[in-house]
Design an enzyme around this catalytic site. Sequence first.
Site, mmCIF file in Angstrom:
data_model
loop_
_atom_site.group_PDB
_atom_site.id
_atom_site.type_symbol
_atom_site.label_atom_id
_atom_site.label_comp_id
_atom_site.label_asym_id
_atom_site.label_seq_id
_atom_site.Cartn_x
_atom_site.Cartn_y
_atom_site.Cartn_z
ATOM 1 N N ASN A 43 -29.641 -1.756 -14.498
ATOM 2 C CA ASN A 43 -28.832 -1.485 -15.842
ATOM 3 C C ASN A 43 -27.521 -0.827 -15.839
ATOM 4 O OD1 ASN A 43 -31.458 -1.818 -17.113
ATOM 5 N ND2 ASN A 43 -32.363 0.110 -16.714
ATOM 6 N N GLU A 93 -42.218 3.820 -8.097
ATOM 7 C CA GLU A 93 -42.047 4.200 -9.540
ATOM 8 C C GLU A 93 -43.638 4.400 -10.192
ATOM 9 O OE1 GLU A 93 -40.301 1.192 -12.167
ATOM 10 O OE2 GLU A 93 -40.867 2.074 -13.576
ATOM 11 N N GLU A 139 -34.976 -5.687 -21.773
ATOM 12 C CA GLU A 139 -34.975 -4.198 -21.859
ATOM 13 C C GLU A 139 -33.864 -3.636 -22.579
ATOM 14 O OE1 GLU A 139 -36.418 -2.480 -18.217
ATOM 15 O OE2 GLU A 139 -38.477 -2.720 -18.844
ATOM 16 N N TRP A 196 -45.316 -1.375 -24.449
ATOM 17 C CA TRP A 196 -45.067 -0.265 -23.341
ATOM 18 C C TRP A 196 -46.110 0.875 -23.594
ATOM 19 C CZ3 TRP A 196 -39.084 0.845 -24.658
ATOM 20 C CH2 TRP A 196 -38.371 -0.209 -24.076
ATOM 21 N N ASP A 256 -44.729 -5.782 -13.858
ATOM 22 C CA ASP A 256 -43.908 -4.592 -13.399
ATOM 23 C C ASP A 256 -44.328 -4.012 -12.227
ATOM 24 O OD1 ASP A 256 -41.521 -3.231 -13.557
ATOM 25 O OD2 ASP A 256 -41.781 -2.378 -15.188
HETATM 26 O O1 GCW Z 1 -39.893 -1.045 -13.745
HETATM 27 C C1 GCW Z 1 -39.254 -1.005 -15.103
HETATM 28 C C2 GCW Z 1 -38.585 0.310 -15.156
HETATM 29 C C3 GCW Z 1 -37.089 0.427 -15.533
HETATM 30 C C4 GCW Z 1 -36.243 -0.611 -14.776
HETATM 31 C C5 GCW Z 1 -36.864 -2.134 -15.148
HETATM 32 C C6 GCW Z 1 -36.192 -3.328 -14.375
HETATM 33 C C7 GCW Z 1 -34.072 -0.612 -14.008
HETATM 34 O O2 GCW Z 1 -39.280 1.208 -15.831
HETATM 35 O O3 GCW Z 1 -36.646 1.748 -15.543
HETATM 36 O O4 GCW Z 1 -34.995 -0.505 -14.902
HETATM 37 O O5 GCW Z 1 -38.227 -1.914 -14.806
HETATM 38 O O6 GCW Z 1 -36.792 -3.565 -13.309
HETATM 39 O O7 GCW Z 1 -35.454 -3.696 -14.688
#
Ligand code: GCW
Length: 699
Positions: free
Chosen positions: A194, A376, A275, A534, A348
């Site tokens: 990001n 995460e 996103e 989400w 994810d």
């Molecule tokens: O896992 C999700 C996360 C975001 C992350 C996104 C991604 C960097 O919650 O924080 O952003 O994936 O991988 O782009």
Amino acid sequence: MILKAPFSGKFILLFTLVLVFITITVARANNGHELWLSKASPTSVEIVCKRKSPILSNAIKELQDGWQGKKGAKLVLAVTDDKTLKGDGFRLEKEGIYSRTEAGILYGAFELLRRQSLNLSDNRFVSNPSYELRVLNHWDNLNGSIERGYAGRSIFWRGEKDLNVSSKDLELWQQYARANASIGINGSVLNNVNSSPRMLAPENLKRVKAIADALRPYGVRTYLSVNFSSPAALGGLKTSDPLDQEVIKWWKNKASEIYKLVPDFGGFLVKANSEGQPGPQDFGRTHAEGANMLADILKPFNGIVMWRAFVYSSTDKDRARQAYSEFKPLDGQFRDNVIIQVKNGPIDFQPREPFSPLFGALKKTSVMPEFQVTQEYLGHSNHLVFLSTMWEECLKSDTYQEGKGSTVARCTDGSIFNQKHTAVAGVANIGLDSNWTGHHFAQANWYAFGRLAWDNTLGSEKIANEWIRLTFKPAKSAVNWENGFIEPIRKMMLESREAAVNYSMPLGLHHIFSANHHYGPGPWWAPANVRVDWTPPYYHQAESNGIGFDRTKSGSNSVGQYAEPLASQLNDIKSCPEIYLLWFHHVPWDYKMKSGRTLWDELCNKYDIGVNQVREFQKVWDKAEQFVDTERFAHVQSRLKVQTRDAQVWKDGCLLYFQQFSKRRIPYELERPVYELDFLKSVNPMQLTGKPSGEEWMK
Ligand code: GCW
């Protein structure tokens, strides 16, 4: 000073005692900063190396500082054109280390030293890397914060007002590069996917140059994440349309500016149309058009584009299908210096996901796996979870895309497809904490990522074994080191990921976290203003008849994105592996599991097992006290307490919530919940049992 005789004896005794105490305490205190690289005093070695270069000087220095082999041995370091060596591969011989690249010689030096530390005797062999590019992705922001970082602030950035490079910065970057080199990592993306358009501002690029200069002598190349709308947002152009001539010109100029500062710059990483990030689709262009524009610009410099496949829109009915739906039709349209970066699973970085169906499905495009080293979704830096087993599971998964044996590893490392570049990425777990990774055991994940990137056939047991032995050294007095320490700690590490799955998301459950912190349970969490994809109910679909996401042919048909015979295997509830059951199927509460239990009872059992596993880890660690320095012992002990409480919260929160639908009892033989559901729903799980991540919480 002359001491009067009557006092001197006592005084000297006292003084000696104090000294001994200080020495013992200092010796027993270890903040973990040395990682797996602590040194024993070396014996002498004579290194013969005709070439001179910063990388080779580092190889020589490592060998001289760490030599544990025969005293006075003579060792040749030489660059050869030996065709059996691939990329940075090396050959270890009795008399020397040979490679086609200088970095390869450095890796050979580290390998030899590692083998000496591990007392391995067979030190003559060839080792070739599985992937050409072995890259860490830092999600570091220019202001010094780290997205999903749990080990303090960024080692690279601390705000645009403070871009001065201090000697401390340089020292840290050098230590970081050395640690990477020791496990074969050869690239770093310095900033968050990001990405702020400001990343490419000249002031920031100056700092990038300083970082690149510090990493280069260890063979680590520098990359940047770029914001696709930089031409407009930073350059002031009217558009960032990838087919616009002004836009192309802007990127060309930017690329020459970067390469002037960093001649061996690796390339760009791009998160586009995902996103909320801008991308080519904003201008009616495809991902291929966007990626190719950048690829053409980087080509003359030998740069590459890592283009992420992590895309999903809020309107599609199954998020798990979307990356494939978007990218499969583009296969064959990407330039050969574009690599599509695919997360290990289709959603994810969950504690357990099946592999992404894109692996093996893109046949004319370079594809690189993206793993997440930072935890995460696995307890941040509070939980002890050794991720190697998770990555190994993914790498060894058979995609069947080119017949049996088309594992994810082989589909991405060039064994099956003739990709121009092969690569693998890990989202870093590194920050300013003195132990680098927050949890001491999270260092093992950094280590494991590097080792698997070098050799994707390595087993987690071997990796754990190496890491423990290199990281914890027995005190001279230690007895029963092997059975009392190595063995139980290795077992704990190897079990730890399954434990995390059990206490958080067993049987294929996924993404049932509360809120956006992704820390504690929240299967109930569904605020009206948050996109449904989400929120956990979207993923678990619990209701009175059952639970799980129907991705079969009669559901979303995400199974259809896998090759046969796997697609049919996953589609059939009887043959779908139970670890993925609720990922692919909506299952009645009374469904009979292989164990003979009903689904509900099995779910209760899994959560209970998970909690018990962590309680067992506490015992294992407490027994290890005699073998570990006091500082690291206390640190890990304290975090295991947090993990145990969190595991309990996960179990109680999930079971009590799902029980509202299943309307069945928690089997009587299992431990009873200790929390009320209403209470768990009302608190922030991060404050309940966890602690803010980073070093400050120990204070
Ligand atoms: O896992 C999700 C996360 C975001 C992350 C996104 C991604 C960097 O919650 O924080 O952003 O994936 O991988 O782009």
